[in-house]
Write an enzyme that holds these catalytic residues in place. Structure first.
Site, short mmCIF file in Angstrom:
data_model
loop_
_atom_site.label_atom_id
_atom_site.label_comp_id
_atom_site.label_asym_id
_atom_site.label_seq_id
_atom_site.Cartn_x
_atom_site.Cartn_y
_atom_site.Cartn_z
N HIS A 81 0.83 -1.22 0.00
CA HIS A 81 0.00 0.00 0.00
C HIS A 81 0.86 1.26 0.00
CE1 HIS A 81 0.27 -0.96 4.38
NE2 HIS A 81 0.33 0.35 4.52
N CYS A 166 -31.34 -2.62 -8.43
CA CYS A 166 -32.51 -3.31 -7.90
C CYS A 166 -33.77 -2.97 -8.71
CB CYS A 166 -32.70 -2.94 -6.44
SG CYS A 166 -32.77 -1.15 -6.25
C1 PCO Z 1 -25.31 -0.42 -11.44
C2 PCO Z 1 -25.32 0.81 -12.33
C3 PCO Z 1 -23.92 1.22 -12.68
C4 PCO Z 1 -26.07 0.46 -13.62
O1 PCO Z 1 -26.12 1.60 -14.45
C5 PCO Z 1 -26.06 1.95 -11.63
O2 PCO Z 1 -27.40 1.56 -11.38
C6 PCO Z 1 -25.40 2.33 -10.30
O3 PCO Z 1 -24.35 2.96 -10.27
N1 PCO Z 1 -26.04 1.91 -9.21
C7 PCO Z 1 -25.57 2.25 -7.88
C8 PCO Z 1 -25.40 1.03 -7.11
C9 PCO Z 1 -26.68 0.24 -6.96
O4 PCO Z 1 -27.46 0.15 -7.87
N2 PCO Z 1 -26.84 -0.33 -5.76
C10 PCO Z 1 -27.55 -1.42 -5.32
C11 PCO Z 1 -28.84 -1.62 -5.22
S1 PCO Z 1 -30.00 -0.67 -5.97
#
Ligand code: PCO
Length: 200
Positions: A81, A166
């Site tokens: 690190h 989700c």
């Molecule tokens: C996953 C992505 C990159 C798809 O475009 C976008 O949705 C995102 O940064 N989501 C934030 C993380 C997330 O979703 N968390 C989990 C539960 S909702």
């Protein structure tokens, strides 16, 4: 331009954490490799982030916690690190999940990524791109911790609102890869200027 060929490759360290947004790591690596001058890129991944992309399919070194212990066995051996904080010209933590945000805000350093951040040289830019579900993002502790990181001198690349892993739509999505790339490019422009001056 001849001078561009002489410019040393900037060293970009990507940190990635256990948000679903780590599915974008391969794209982020690929887009950063298009920068000119072509940078050298290394990645430090937390254990959880490894669920979201195939480490063996990337064309850059991906360090994980076990690498820390495999490179050190006796005094005088390099400490990974510390080597990484010296090697990097800029660091971008994308995505920064809620857990690692909290660790950094409290100085915790229980894995390779948080140890690099804990040892960071503030003369170099460190950017972070939070990513989490809207319910987590809207918890008041999130803004408190993001504000603390900004007060420490780290640069936030803010979340955006879009469809989340989700299926919900809302704030908490990681900034688009092209936004991340231009933030790194901007942070390196001062780096290139400085290096250019010494070449004169
Ligand atoms: C996953 C992505 C990159 C798809 O475009 C976008 O949705 C995102 O940064 N989501 C934030 C993380 C997330 O979703 N968390 C989990 C539960 S909702």
């Amino acid at each position: 331009m001849a001078s561009e060929k002489l410019m040393p490759a900037p060293h970009i360290l990507i940190g990635c954490t256990g948000s679903v947004a780590s599915i974008k790591i391969p794209m982020l690596i690929e887009c950063l490799q298009q920068l000119n001058p072509k940078p050298e890129i290394k990645v430090v991944s937390t254990q959880h982030a490894l669920h979201f992309f195939r480490k063996e399919e990337q064309n850059v070194i991906i360090y994980t916690d076990s690498d820390e212990w495999e490179t050190w066995s006796s005094m005088q051996d390099p400490v990974l690190h510390i080597e990484l904080r010296k090697w990097a010209d800029v660091m971008i933590i994308a995505p920064l999940d809620a857990n690692t945000l909290a660790k950094i805000a409290n100085g915790l350093c229980d894995n390779l990524l948080t140890c690099v951040v804990r040892a960071w040289d503030f003369h170099k830019p460190l950017m972070f791109a939070p990513a989490m579900n809207t319910c987590m993002y809207e918890h008041p502790i999130t803004a408190t911790q993001i504000d603390l990181l900004k007060k420490l001198g780290y640069k936030e690349i803010p979340c955006i609102s879009k469809k989340l892993a989700c299926g919900d739509t809302g704030f908490g999505a990681m900034a688009e890869v092209l936004t991340l790339v231009s933030a790194v490019e901007q942070s390196l422009s001062s780096f290139n200027k400085n290096v250019g001056n010494t070449n004169l």
